[in-house]
Write a protein that holds these residues in place. Structure first.
Motif, PDB file in Angstrom:
ATOM      1  N   TYR A  31      -1.278   4.548  -5.040  1.00 17.17           N
ATOM      2  CA  TYR A  31      -1.967   3.108  -5.254  1.00 17.17           C
ATOM      3  C   TYR A  31      -2.672   2.869  -4.058  1.00 17.17           C
ATOM      4  CZ  TYR A  31       1.773   1.584  -1.935  1.00 17.17           C
ATOM      5  OH  TYR A  31       2.421   1.459  -0.953  1.00 17.17           O
ATOM      6  N   CYS A  32      -3.489   1.809  -4.095  1.00 17.65           N
ATOM      7  CA  CYS A  32      -4.314   1.398  -2.972  1.00 17.65           C
ATOM      8  C   CYS A  32      -3.448   0.382  -2.172  1.00 17.65           C
ATOM      9  CB  CYS A  32      -5.344   0.782  -3.456  1.00 17.65           C
ATOM     10  SG  CYS A  32      -6.620   0.009  -2.084  1.00 17.65           S
ATOM     11  N   SER A  33      -3.123   0.648  -0.844  1.00 18.51           N
ATOM     12  CA  SER A  33      -2.402  -0.336  -0.109  1.00 18.51           C
ATOM     13  C   SER A  33      -3.084  -1.546  -0.061  1.00 18.51           C
ATOM     14  CB  SER A  33      -2.270   0.505   1.334  1.00 18.51           C
ATOM     15  OG  SER A  33      -3.441   0.628   1.891  1.00 18.51           O
ATOM     16  N   GLY A  34      -4.259  -1.871  -0.212  1.00 19.77           N
ATOM     17  CA  GLY A  34      -4.863  -3.305  -0.264  1.00 19.77           C
ATOM     18  C   GLY A  34      -4.746  -4.105  -1.234  1.00 19.77           C
ATOM     19  N   GLU A  35      -4.192  -3.397  -2.222  1.00 19.86           N
ATOM     20  CA  GLU A  35      -3.711  -4.390  -3.447  1.00 19.86           C
ATOM     21  C   GLU A  35      -2.396  -4.668  -3.802  1.00 19.86           C
ATOM     22  OE1 GLU A  35      -5.931  -3.003  -7.171  1.00 19.86           O
ATOM     23  OE2 GLU A  35      -7.353  -1.687  -5.761  1.00 19.86           O
ATOM     24  N   ALA A  36      -2.045  -5.949  -3.262  1.00 16.91           N
ATOM     25  CA  ALA A  36      -0.822  -6.388  -3.450  1.00 16.91           C
ATOM     26  C   ALA A  36       0.033  -6.137  -4.841  1.00 16.91           C
ATOM     27  CB  ALA A  36      -0.570  -8.017  -2.707  1.00 16.91           C
ATOM     28  N   ASN A  37      -0.946  -6.360  -5.776  1.00 19.13           N
ATOM     29  CA  ASN A  37      -0.297  -6.287  -7.034  1.00 19.13           C
ATOM     30  C   ASN A  37       0.080  -4.908  -7.340  1.00 19.13           C
ATOM     31  OD1 ASN A  37      -3.168  -5.629  -6.949  1.00 19.13           O
ATOM     32  ND2 ASN A  37      -2.908  -5.563  -9.226  1.00 19.13           N
ATOM     33  N   SER A  38      -0.554  -3.818  -6.962  1.00 24.11           N
ATOM     34  CA  SER A  38      -0.148  -2.488  -7.035  1.00 24.11           C
ATOM     35  C   SER A  38       1.074  -2.077  -6.292  1.00 24.11           C
ATOM     36  CB  SER A  38      -1.452  -1.451  -6.577  1.00 24.11           C
ATOM     37  OG  SER A  38      -2.426  -1.813  -7.481  1.00 24.11           O
ATOM     38  N   LYS A  39       1.155  -2.668  -5.197  1.00 21.00           N
ATOM     39  CA  LYS A  39       2.388  -2.596  -4.240  1.00 21.00           C
ATOM     40  C   LYS A  39       3.403  -2.756  -4.984  1.00 21.00           C
ATOM     41  CE  LYS A  39       4.861  -1.823  -0.337  1.00 21.00           C
ATOM     42  NZ  LYS A  39       6.106  -1.308  -0.721  1.00 21.00           N
ATOM     43  N   TYR A  40       3.381  -4.200  -5.565  1.00 18.65           N
ATOM     44  CA  TYR A  40       4.411  -4.637  -6.342  1.00 18.65           C
ATOM     45  C   TYR A  40       4.949  -3.850  -7.497  1.00 18.65           C
ATOM     46  CZ  TYR A  40       7.171  -7.761  -9.726  1.00 18.65           C
ATOM     47  OH  TYR A  40       7.934  -8.026 -10.584  1.00 18.65           O
ATOM     48  N   GLN A  41       4.121  -3.286  -8.075  1.00 16.38           N
ATOM     49  CA  GLN A  41       4.324  -2.456  -9.512  1.00 16.38           C
ATOM     50  C   GLN A  41       4.896  -1.269  -8.768  1.00 16.38           C
ATOM     51  OE1 GLN A  41       0.963  -2.329 -12.412  1.00 16.38           O
ATOM     52  NE2 GLN A  41       0.012  -3.544 -10.561  1.00 16.38           N
ATOM     53  N   VAL A  42       4.189  -0.706  -7.934  1.00 20.84           N
ATOM     54  CA  VAL A  42       5.030   0.740  -7.470  1.00 20.84           C
ATOM     55  C   VAL A  42       6.525   0.527  -6.878  1.00 20.84           C
ATOM     56  CG1 VAL A  42       5.051   2.140  -5.450  1.00 20.84           C
ATOM     57  CG2 VAL A  42       2.739   1.852  -6.849  1.00 20.84           C
ATOM     58  N   ASP A  43       6.702  -0.836  -6.306  1.00 21.87           N
ATOM     59  CA  ASP A  43       8.135  -0.975  -6.025  1.00 21.87           C
ATOM     60  C   ASP A  43       8.972  -1.031  -7.208  1.00 21.87           C
ATOM     61  OD1 ASP A  43       7.221  -0.952  -3.221  1.00 21.87           O
ATOM     62  OD2 ASP A  43       7.199  -3.159  -3.044  1.00 21.87           O
ATOM     63  N   VAL A  44       8.602  -1.808  -8.244  1.00 19.83           N
ATOM     64  CA  VAL A  44       9.504  -2.067  -9.409  1.00 19.83           C
ATOM     65  C   VAL A  44       9.713  -0.484  -9.995  1.00 19.83           C
ATOM     66  CG1 VAL A  44       9.674  -3.174 -11.534  1.00 19.83           C
ATOM     67  CG2 VAL A  44       9.124  -4.420  -9.679  1.00 19.83           C
ATOM     68  N   VAL A  45       8.623   0.060 -10.172  1.00 22.74           N
ATOM     69  CA  VAL A  45       8.685   1.373 -11.059  1.00 22.74           C
ATOM     70  C   VAL A  45       9.598   2.419 -10.132  1.00 22.74           C
ATOM     71  CG1 VAL A  45       7.557   3.359 -11.600  1.00 22.74           C
ATOM     72  CG2 VAL A  45       6.491   0.982 -12.338  1.00 22.74           C
ATOM     73  N   LYS A  46       9.159   2.418  -8.980  1.00 24.43           N
ATOM     74  CA  LYS A  46      10.233   2.987  -8.002  1.00 24.43           C
ATOM     75  C   LYS A  46      11.743   2.806  -8.114  1.00 24.43           C
ATOM     76  CE  LYS A  46      10.495   4.505  -3.103  1.00 24.43           C
ATOM     77  NZ  LYS A  46      11.909   4.816  -3.003  1.00 24.43           N
ATOM     78  N   ALA A  47      12.026   1.707  -8.316  1.00 23.20           N
ATOM     79  CA  ALA A  47      13.490   1.320  -8.291  1.00 23.20           C
ATOM     80  C   ALA A  47      13.906   1.627  -9.927  1.00 23.20           C
ATOM     81  CB  ALA A  47      13.732  -0.297  -7.956  1.00 23.20           C
ATOM     82  N   GLU A  48      13.245   1.577 -10.659  1.00 22.85           N
ATOM     83  CA  GLU A  48      13.752   1.895 -12.158  1.00 22.85           C
ATOM     84  C   GLU A  48      13.848   3.496 -12.040  1.00 22.85           C
ATOM     85  OE1 GLU A  48      14.372  -0.067 -14.705  1.00 22.85           O
ATOM     86  OE2 GLU A  48      14.330  -1.849 -13.591  1.00 22.85           O
ATOM     87  N   PHE A  61      -3.044   4.896  -0.503  1.00 20.50           N
ATOM     88  CA  PHE A  61      -4.286   5.156  -0.078  1.00 20.50           C
ATOM     89  C   PHE A  61      -5.140   3.993   0.361  1.00 20.50           C
ATOM     90  CE2 PHE A  61      -4.881   4.961  -4.534  1.00 20.50           C
ATOM     91  CZ  PHE A  61      -6.036   4.291  -4.647  1.00 20.50           C
ATOM     92  N   THR A  62      -6.045   3.766   1.351  1.00 17.43           N
ATOM     93  CA  THR A  62      -6.359   2.638   1.877  1.00 17.43           C
ATOM     94  C   THR A  62      -7.790   2.298   1.110  1.00 17.43           C
ATOM     95  OG1 THR A  62      -7.549   3.963   3.568  1.00 17.43           O
ATOM     96  CG2 THR A  62      -5.580   2.789   4.258  1.00 17.43           C
ATOM     97  N   ASP A  63      -8.600   3.226   0.603  1.00 19.53           N
ATOM     98  CA  ASP A  63     -10.085   3.044   0.033  1.00 19.53           C
ATOM     99  C   ASP A  63     -10.278   4.299  -0.667  1.00 19.53           C
ATOM    100  OD1 ASP A  63     -10.965   4.484   1.866  1.00 19.53           O
ATOM    101  OD2 ASP A  63     -11.691   2.855   3.018  1.00 19.53           O
ATOM    102  N   SER A  64     -11.286   4.678  -1.463  1.00 18.41           N
ATOM    103  CA  SER A  64     -11.806   5.736  -2.089  1.00 18.41           C
ATOM    104  C   SER A  64     -11.981   6.942  -1.061  1.00 18.41           C
ATOM    105  CB  SER A  64     -13.081   5.354  -2.986  1.00 18.41           C
ATOM    106  OG  SER A  64     -14.028   4.930  -2.111  1.00 18.41           O
ATOM    107  N   ASN A  65     -12.201   6.764   0.295  1.00 19.49           N
ATOM    108  CA  ASN A  65     -12.512   7.483   0.959  1.00 19.49           C
ATOM    109  C   ASN A  65     -11.400   8.405   1.345  1.00 19.49           C
ATOM    110  OD1 ASN A  65     -15.482   6.787   1.562  1.00 19.49           O
ATOM    111  ND2 ASN A  65     -14.676   5.130   2.824  1.00 19.49           N
TER     112      ASN A  65
END
Length: 185
Positions: A31-48, A61-65
């Motif tokens: 996931y892109c670290s600059g997208e809070a929505n992605s971080k939230y989803q990753v945290d929930v899926v990780k716990a599950e 990752f920080t961006d497409s680079n």
């Protein structure tokens, strides 16, 4: 209205990972670290996933680079990858696919657009149904005086289990019962 979500419930996303990748012991969460929505989803899926004794490792990752470098690291260390609804990843599915397909690493996607580009399976929602649910919430607020600060987040009521036929074929993965092929044309 911020009380609706275009996400399929995240516990179902984690369940889908274990259905499609039953032998996976390690899952990379890209996931892109600059997208809070992605971080939230990753945290929930990780716990599950961890409840199911699966090692789930975030790969931000920080961006497409730097996506290719991070995706390569994840694909080298994991049995499968999960990508949440992430705008940066969605714009760069070709990078992910070019890394994961040759390595035979399946990607479970948080939404249909990502799945078309690099995934094998997703839970798809109807944006019409989501809009309808949002409209009902608006009526509750505007007409009935409901307090938006106490309203629970609501999800699209129906999710459709979908798979990407082309990507499954490329990885030698047979579609699961109950999943519908994504029409890409």
């Amino acid at each position: 209205i911020s009380g609706t979500s275009d996400l399929a419930p995240l516990d179902k996303q984690a369940e889908m990972i274990t259905e499609w990748c039953p032998d996976a012991k390690t899952v990379g969460l890209l996931y892109c670290s600059g997208e809070a929505n992605s971080k939230y989803q990753v945290d929930v899926v990780k716990a599950e996933l961890e409840k199911k004794n699966i090692t789930a490792t975030p790969y931000p990752f920080t961006d497409s680079n730097d996506l290719a470098q991070i995706c390569t690291a994840a694909a080298d260390k994991c049995d499968a990858l999960y990508i949440p609804t992430d705008n940066t990843a969605a714009k760069n599915t070709g990078i992910v696919d070019n890394i994961c397909e040759p390595k035979k690493i399946p990607v479970i996607a948080g939404e249909e657009g990502l799945c078309v580009g690099c995934g094998i399976a997703t839970l798809s929602i109807s944006y019409y149904d989501l809009g309808y649910t949002t409209g009902k919430m608006a009526v509750s607020i505007l007409k009935d005086g409901a307090d938006i600060s106490t309203m629970p987040i609501q999800y699209a009521e129906k999710q459709t289990k979908k798979y990407n036929r082309q990507n499954c074929d490329a990885l030698g993965i047979a579609p699961l019962d109950g999943y519908v092929a994504i029409e890409t044309e």
